[in-house]
Write a protein that holds these residues in place. Structure first.
Motif, PDB file in Angstrom:
ATOM      1  N   VAL A 298      -0.838  12.454   1.647  1.00  0.00           N
ATOM      2  CA  VAL A 298      -2.472  13.427   1.444  1.00  0.00           C
ATOM      3  C   VAL A 298      -2.219  14.701   1.100  1.00  0.00           C
ATOM      4  N   GLU A 299      -2.524  14.952   0.624  1.00  0.00           N
ATOM      5  CA  GLU A 299      -1.856  17.270   0.366  1.00  0.00           C
ATOM      6  C   GLU A 299      -2.456  17.867   1.267  1.00  0.00           C
ATOM      7  N   THR A 300      -2.026  18.510   1.772  1.00  0.00           N
ATOM      8  CA  THR A 300      -3.266  19.358   2.519  1.00  0.00           C
ATOM      9  C   THR A 300      -3.540  21.183   1.036  1.00  0.00           C
TER      10      THR A 300
ATOM     11  N   TYR B 270      -9.871   1.480  -4.451  1.00  0.00           N
ATOM     12  CA  TYR B 270      -8.255   0.568  -3.926  1.00  0.00           C
ATOM     13  C   TYR B 270      -7.970  -0.600  -3.521  1.00  0.00           C
ATOM     14  N   ASP B 271      -9.455  -1.212  -4.247  1.00  0.00           N
ATOM     15  CA  ASP B 271      -9.100  -3.024  -3.557  1.00  0.00           C
ATOM     16  C   ASP B 271      -8.237  -3.208  -5.705  1.00  0.00           C
ATOM     17  N   GLN B 272      -9.448  -2.527  -6.438  1.00  0.00           N
ATOM     18  CA  GLN B 272      -9.313  -2.717  -7.870  1.00  0.00           C
ATOM     19  C   GLN B 272      -7.849  -2.195  -8.301  1.00  0.00           C
ATOM     20  N   TYR B 273      -7.405  -1.102  -7.508  1.00  0.00           N
ATOM     21  CA  TYR B 273      -6.359  -0.325  -8.530  1.00  0.00           C
ATOM     22  C   TYR B 273      -5.053  -0.843  -7.760  1.00  0.00           C
ATOM     23  N   TYR B 274      -5.033  -0.519  -6.136  1.00  0.00           N
ATOM     24  CA  TYR B 274      -3.710  -0.161  -5.322  1.00  0.00           C
ATOM     25  C   TYR B 274      -3.224  -1.739  -4.721  1.00  0.00           C
ATOM     26  N   ASP B 275      -4.604  -1.966  -4.581  1.00  0.00           N
ATOM     27  CA  ASP B 275      -4.521  -3.943  -3.881  1.00  0.00           C
ATOM     28  C   ASP B 275      -5.141  -4.795  -4.883  1.00  0.00           C
ATOM     29  N   GLY B 276      -4.871  -4.589  -6.152  1.00  0.00           N
ATOM     30  CA  GLY B 276      -5.096  -5.460  -6.879  1.00  0.00           C
ATOM     31  C   GLY B 276      -4.806  -6.004  -8.266  1.00  0.00           C
ATOM     32  N   ILE B 277      -4.562  -4.543  -9.433  1.00  0.00           N
ATOM     33  CA  ILE B 277      -3.429  -4.776 -10.766  1.00  0.00           C
ATOM     34  C   ILE B 277      -2.584  -4.291 -10.965  1.00  0.00           C
ATOM     35  N   VAL B 278      -2.375  -2.749  -9.720  1.00  0.00           N
ATOM     36  CA  VAL B 278      -1.005  -1.850  -9.537  1.00  0.00           C
ATOM     37  C   VAL B 278      -0.675  -3.063  -8.445  1.00  0.00           C
ATOM     38  N   GLY B 279      -0.865  -3.291  -7.609  1.00  0.00           N
ATOM     39  CA  GLY B 279      -0.145  -3.891  -6.887  1.00  0.00           C
ATOM     40  C   GLY B 279      -0.416  -6.317  -6.891  1.00  0.00           C
TER      41      GLY B 279
ATOM     42  N   LYS C  28      -1.091   7.578  -3.851  1.00  0.00           N
ATOM     43  CA  LYS C  28      -1.094   8.735  -3.097  1.00  0.00           C
ATOM     44  C   LYS C  28      -2.751   8.977  -4.263  1.00  0.00           C
ATOM     45  N   THR C  29      -2.267   8.809  -5.258  1.00  0.00           N
ATOM     46  CA  THR C  29      -4.385   9.010  -5.765  1.00  0.00           C
ATOM     47  C   THR C  29      -4.677   8.361  -5.955  1.00  0.00           C
ATOM     48  N   TRP C  30      -4.735   7.362  -4.382  1.00  0.00           N
ATOM     49  CA  TRP C  30      -6.189   6.943  -3.984  1.00  0.00           C
ATOM     50  C   TRP C  30      -6.303   7.971  -2.986  1.00  0.00           C
ATOM     51  N   SER C  31      -4.859   8.073  -1.919  1.00  0.00           N
ATOM     52  CA  SER C  31      -5.567   8.351  -0.704  1.00  0.00           C
ATOM     53  C   SER C  31      -5.809  10.127  -1.092  1.00  0.00           C
ATOM     54  N   ASP C  32      -5.271  11.027  -1.737  1.00  0.00           N
ATOM     55  CA  ASP C  32      -6.026  11.905  -2.001  1.00  0.00           C
ATOM     56  C   ASP C  32      -6.698  12.094  -2.484  1.00  0.00           C
ATOM     57  N   THR C  33      -7.758  11.702  -2.809  1.00  0.00           N
ATOM     58  CA  THR C  33      -9.349  11.196  -3.413  1.00  0.00           C
ATOM     59  C   THR C  33      -9.961  11.110  -2.397  1.00  0.00           C
ATOM     60  N   ARG C  34      -9.497   9.966  -1.666  1.00  0.00           N
ATOM     61  CA  ARG C  34     -10.580   9.865  -0.429  1.00  0.00           C
ATOM     62  C   ARG C  34     -10.498  11.328   0.147  1.00  0.00           C
ATOM     63  N   SER C  35      -9.341  10.966   0.814  1.00  0.00           N
ATOM     64  CA  SER C  35      -9.209  13.165   1.656  1.00  0.00           C
ATOM     65  C   SER C  35     -10.188  14.327   1.443  1.00  0.00           C
TER      66      SER C  35
END
Length: 375
Positions: free
Chosen positions: A28-30, A166-175, A197-204
């Motif tokens: 997560v970027e500050t 998260y489910d669609q990409y990190y834990d799905g297609i990409v994972g 990182k994309t998911w985490s930054d967006t969620r943050s």
């Protein structure tokens, strides 16, 4: 002087421990505190009934979130269902993220305008001279906006929509690409890291906007509650102006304190490194005779503790979905408390020159290790 140094340096190490232990420390970027509508947003409020304004705020939240979720579903379909599709079309994901954050900013800006309109209607009602009327009006605002609307945002956007992403990409297609699409490990590892990182930054970002705006709305409600119910002050524009000046000043103070804290940590870290190098040059083998065996044992345990901790952080960074690692992290929190107690005990004693030198030497090595896993 040595007692003070020991306490300060121990505190610094524990601060580093807390910073490195953040679950998303590397992902997560500050960001700067969210700024919403530095100039008033022009919204047309036709309602003359305060209750109707609250209904409009609730509907605006519902419609905006529903639109963001619908756009997410459309984006999922447009990006595709294979890793090749994802690589080709992931720019659409970035566009959805940009749209989402812009929509949230606009929603919160409108909410502030609607809120002011609501409070003005309350103040214009002849019944405002009765405490019970004002108290009920403030309660209705609190329940509708601060509680219900902001809770819907948290549940539907921060929780559900981010979980779906998260489910669609990190834990799905990409994972799944490593096994399903026989992707090379190095390529898959890089892709999953970027995706996370994309998911985490967006969620943050979605969370930060929510918590910042919730704080603002609570403060606005509190200011109006005090003005209406206790001070018989119904000059809404002046109350809002005074509150926003105070709110802005508070945020600026928090920003300065954060920056000063970061500078202080860097300065103290640099001081430790410099003192350690100096003491290391001055200390000889015969000086070891002037070091307590208990103290050396404690410092060696201290360094071993952080060796183990840094290894755990590295493992978690490489596999952030492994819940067993989070369990181990909680164990480290307990160990950190024990370590702190040990330092407090030594903080009451005078250190010999050799003990202080060894302390600085170990502390310097620990700082380097913490910085290496925090990069």
């Amino acid at each position: 002087m040595r007692k003070m140094a020991l306490t300060l340096l121990a505190g610094l190490m524990l601060c580093c421990f807390a910073a490195c232990g953040s679950s998303d420390a590397k992902n997560v970027e500050t960001t700067e505190p969210t700024q919403i509508a530095t100039t008033p947003v022009q919204v047309k409020v036709e309602e003359t009934d305060p209750a109707a304004v609250l209904e409009r705020i609730a509907s605006d939240f519902s419609d905006t979130i529903e639109n963001i979720v619908q756009k997410q579903e459309e984006m999922f379909a447009q990006v595709g269902t294979t890793y090749a599709d994802y690589e080709k079309n992931k720019g659409m994901l970035d566009e959805w993220i940009e749209l989402t954050l812009a929509e949230v900013d606009d929603l919160f800006a409108r909410t502030r305008e609607y809120s002011v309109a609501y409070f003005k209607l309350v103040a214009e009602d002849p019944a405002h001279r009765y405490y019970e009327f004002c108290d009920e009006a403030l309660d209705n605002y609190y329940d509708t906006v601060y509680d219900d609307a902001m809770d819907d945002y948290y549940d539907d956007l921060y929780d559900d929509a981010m979980d779906d992403l998260y489910d669609q990409y990190y834990d799905g297609i990409v994972g799944d690409a490593y096994k399903k699409e026989k992707l090379e490990y190095s390529q898959w590892s890089k892709a999953t890291e970027e995706c996370y990182k994309t998911w985490s930054d967006t969620r943050s970002a979605v969370y930060e906007k929510w918590t910042d705006e919730r704080s603002y709305l609570y403060g606005l409600w509190s200011a109006m509650n005090s003005a209406f119910c206790w001070d018989d002050n119904f000059d809404v524009e002046q109350v809002v102006k005074d509150y926003e000046e105070e709110y802005t000043k508070k945020r600026e103070t928090e920003k300065v304190q954060t920056e000063q804290s970061e500078i202080t940590e860097k300065e103290v870290s640099g001081e430790i490194m410099e003192q350690a190098e100096t003491k290391s040059d001055e200390t000889t083998e015969t000086d070891q005779d002037n070091m307590s065996s208990d103290f050396k044992e404690m410092m060696d345990s201290y360094e071993a503790f952080f060796d183990e901790y840094c290894d755990l952080v590295s493992q978690y960074t490489n596999n952030p979905t492994d819940m067993t690692l989070l369990g181990k992290y909680m164990e480290f929190a307990d160990k950190a408390t024990e370590m702190n107690e040990a330092f407090e005990a030594w903080g009451e004693k005078d250190l010999t020159a050799e003990e202080e030198a060894y302390y600085l030497e170990v502390s310097a090595r620990v700082i380097q290790k913490l910085l290496s896993v925090a990069e």
